[in-house]
Each structure stands twice: as structure tokens, then as C-alpha cells.
Design a protein around this motif. Structure first.
Motif, PDB file in Angstrom:
ATOM      1  N   ILE A   1       3.469   0.658   2.999  1.00 54.15           N
ATOM      2  CA  ILE A   1       3.155  -0.354   4.006  1.00 54.15           C
ATOM      3  C   ILE A   1       3.090  -1.716   3.319  1.00 54.15           C
ATOM      4  CG2 ILE A   1       1.474  -1.127   5.709  1.00 54.15           C
ATOM      5  CD1 ILE A   1       0.601   1.764   6.049  1.00 54.15           C
TER       6      ILE A   1
ATOM      7  N   ALA B   1       2.256  -5.813   3.773  1.00 56.50           N
ATOM      8  CA  ALA B   1       1.542  -6.793   4.591  1.00 56.50           C
ATOM      9  C   ALA B   1       1.831  -8.177   4.026  1.00 56.50           C
ATOM     10  CB  ALA B   1       0.052  -6.513   4.595  1.00 56.50           C
TER      11      ALA B   1
ATOM     12  N   ASP C   1       0.850  -1.196   0.000  1.00 50.23           N
ATOM     13  CA  ASP C   1       0.000   0.000   0.000  1.00 50.23           C
ATOM     14  C   ASP C   1       0.887   1.248   0.000  1.00 50.23           C
ATOM     15  OD1 ASP C   1      -2.631   1.388   0.356  1.00 50.23           O
ATOM     16  OD2 ASP C   1      -1.600   2.082   2.168  1.00 50.23           O
TER      17      ASP C   1
ATOM     18  N   SER D   1       4.189   7.176   2.348  1.00 51.28           N
ATOM     19  CA  SER D   1       4.359   5.985   3.181  1.00 51.28           C
ATOM     20  C   SER D   1       4.145   4.741   2.338  1.00 51.28           C
ATOM     21  CB  SER D   1       3.356   5.989   4.339  1.00 51.28           C
ATOM     22  OG  SER D   1       3.549   7.127   5.164  1.00 51.28           O
TER      23      SER D   1
ATOM     24  N   SER E   1       0.814   5.409   0.008  1.00 52.94           N
ATOM     25  CA  SER E   1      -0.064   6.549   0.255  1.00 52.94           C
ATOM     26  C   SER E   1       0.772   7.798   0.519  1.00 52.94           C
ATOM     27  CB  SER E   1      -0.985   6.271   1.454  1.00 52.94           C
ATOM     28  OG  SER E   1      -0.223   6.041   2.620  1.00 52.94           O
TER      29      SER E   1
END
Length: 278
Positions: free
Chosen positions: A90, A92, A79, A88, A81
Motif C-alpha cells: 500500500i 500513501a 506499507d 499486499s 504486509s
């Protein structure tokens, strides 16, 4: 190449078909070993790409949405953003038992490849020297000025008085007015001697000028001309101008060009390091 066909046989499979079958067979075997979960091996993984400005260069991220989890290619979530001017990323990943390997790539790219690279301008180089003029009465001006021993003697005299190095001293001799001394006698006349002594800085130049102007340099000049093999008896120094400090722009050289290129490289490397650090 010999292509043999047997009636009733299917045409031979090409390399791509055989490779696809091998991948499917390997997936089925891995699925049997991992509770029915098949591998994504051989299939082109999804990926996300982003570019972040970092001054003179852009930072480019290539973020695959697949990781090697327990030796299996497994999808993961990425992700990206941006909020408040900050970006950022991220990741997972699914739970794993032993190993997780994720391999993103980061590179630096020119935001405008067609644009000319900007090389910072360097301050102009300067040359500092002490300049002065001597005038002499000699028996044969043309012969005097053309004699290398005369130039050498003058340079030695100037080095001796100023405390400088001979290699930093330039001397030029030019003929002035001439007159015949008498019937059958040689031409006599004046010569103008211009000199300059290079100095590393203004302070040293001032010291050289002070040394040259401290006393009568005629005695030292005559001594050094005599030491160089010149008939000093036929030489009379008629004028000694006060030396002066001069500053001029240095002529471009190959080394100064290399310095500019080196400086541009340093600026580029600095930009890359700053981008990496941010």
C-alpha cells in the motif's frame, strides 16, 4: 598541480563540501517558494525491499519511500504486509497540485545462485528404419564390394522398389566364402548386402517393408546394377530375407543439443512470464 595559499585565507573547499553547500542553498530557495518546506534533494531516500517467491525465480521489489511531487522530492509511506499467503503493498502519497512521480523497481533473481539450473529431460529420440539382407553369388567378391557403382546400383534398386529416396538408404557389402572357379580363373564367392531405409514414422516404415516384400526384387536389382555399369551376368541373387521394421535410439547430434538448450530457454522464459503475471 599548483596550490596557491594566501595568508589569512581559509583552505579551499573540496568538491563534496561545495556540493553540500549547493544543495542546502537550493533547498532554502525551494523552501522560500513553497511556504518554508524544504526539499529532500541530495539526501539518500529511505526505501523498503521485499522478495516474493515465483516458482523457479524470485521477484525482488525495491520500493523507495520518496516520490517526486510537484517537482519536489517528498517522503511517502510504503506499507508491506502478508496475510493468508498473499502479500499486499500500500502506497500513501501526500496531496499534490500538478504532478506525482514514483519510481519503484522490480527484478527477477535466482533464489539459489550456486545451484545448477535444471534442464527438463526430453524423451529419447528414435530412428525408425526398414532393414533387410541380400546374398549374392559374384565372380570377384572383394572387387564387387569395393566398387562404388555397385553400392549406387543397389541403392537405386531399393529406392525404386520401396518408393523411397536414395539419400535415406544405406547399403553395406561384405565378403563371404570364396572358391576358385578353375585353373587361371577368377575367385568366385558370396557377398552379403545389408541395407536399411530410414522412415519418418512407423506407418511409412510398414509401407516400405510391404513394398519390398511384395515380390521378387531380383529383377530390379539386376537391372539397376546393369544400369550402373556392372556386369550383371556374373551376379546371381541367392537369398532375399524378409525386410523388417527396426526402431533404435538416434545418435546425439549438435542439433539435438541445440534443441535441449532452446527448450531450457523456453522453460525459463515461461517461468518469468508466469512470475510477472502473478
Amino acid at each position: 598541480n599548483l596550490d596557491l595559499k594566501v595568508p589569512g585565507d581559509k583552505p579551499p573547499k573540496n568538491v563534496a563540501e561545495r556540493e553540500e553547500e549547493n544543495i542546502e542553498e537550493a533547498d532554502e530557495k525551494e523552501g522560500d517558494r513553497n511556504g518554508g518546506k524544504k526539499s529532500d534533494r541530495g539526501r539518500k531516500p529511505k526505501r523498503k525491499a521485499m522478495r516474493q517467491s515465483a516458482g523457479a525465480m524470485d521477484v525482488e521489489f525495491d520500493l523507495p519511500e520518496v516520490a517526486l511531487i510537484d517537482d519536489l522530492d517528498t517522503e511517502c509511506a510504503v506499507d508491506v504486509s502478508t496475510k493468508g499467503g498473499k502479500t499486499s503493498i500500500i502506497f500513501a502519497f501526500p496531496a499534490f497540485t500538478e504532478t506525482l512521480l514514483y519510481d519503484p523497481t522490480v527484478g527477477f533473481v535466482d533464489p539459489d545462485p550456486a545451484a545448477e539450473p535444471t534442464i527438463p529431460a526430453l524423451p529419447p529420440a528414435q530412428r525408425i528404419a526398414v532393414a533387410g539382407v541380400l546374398r549374392m553369388q559374384v565372380a570377384e567378391p572383394e572387387t564387387f564390394c569395393a566398387d562404388p557403382a555397385v553400392i549406387d546400383g543397389l541403392r537405386q534398386a531399393l529406392a525404386r522398389i520401396s518408393g523411397g529416396d536414395v539419400v535415406d538408404i544405406g547399403v553395406r557389402c561384405a565378403m563371404g566364402a570364396t572358391r576358385r572357379l578353375g585353373t587361371g580363373r577368377r575367385l568366385a564367392g558370396t557377398v552379403t548386402v545389408e541395407y536399411d531405409i530410414a522412415a519418418p514414422d512407423a506407418e511409412r516404415a510398414s509401407a516400405i517393408a510391404a513394398a519390398l516384400g511384395a515380390g521378387d526384387m531380383s529383377v530390379v536389382v539386376i537391372e539397376e546394377l546393369r544400369a550402373a555399369g556392372i556386369d550383371a551376368a556374373a551376379v546371381t541373387i541367392t537369398e532375399v530375407q524378409r525386410p523388417r521394421v527396426v526402431t533404435t535410439a538416434a545418435e546425439p547430434t549438435a542439433s539435438s543439443g541445440a534443441a535441449r538448450a532452446s527448450s531450457a530457454l523456453v522453460v525459463l522464459l515461461a517461468a518469468l512470464l508466469l512470475a510477472a503475471g502473478s
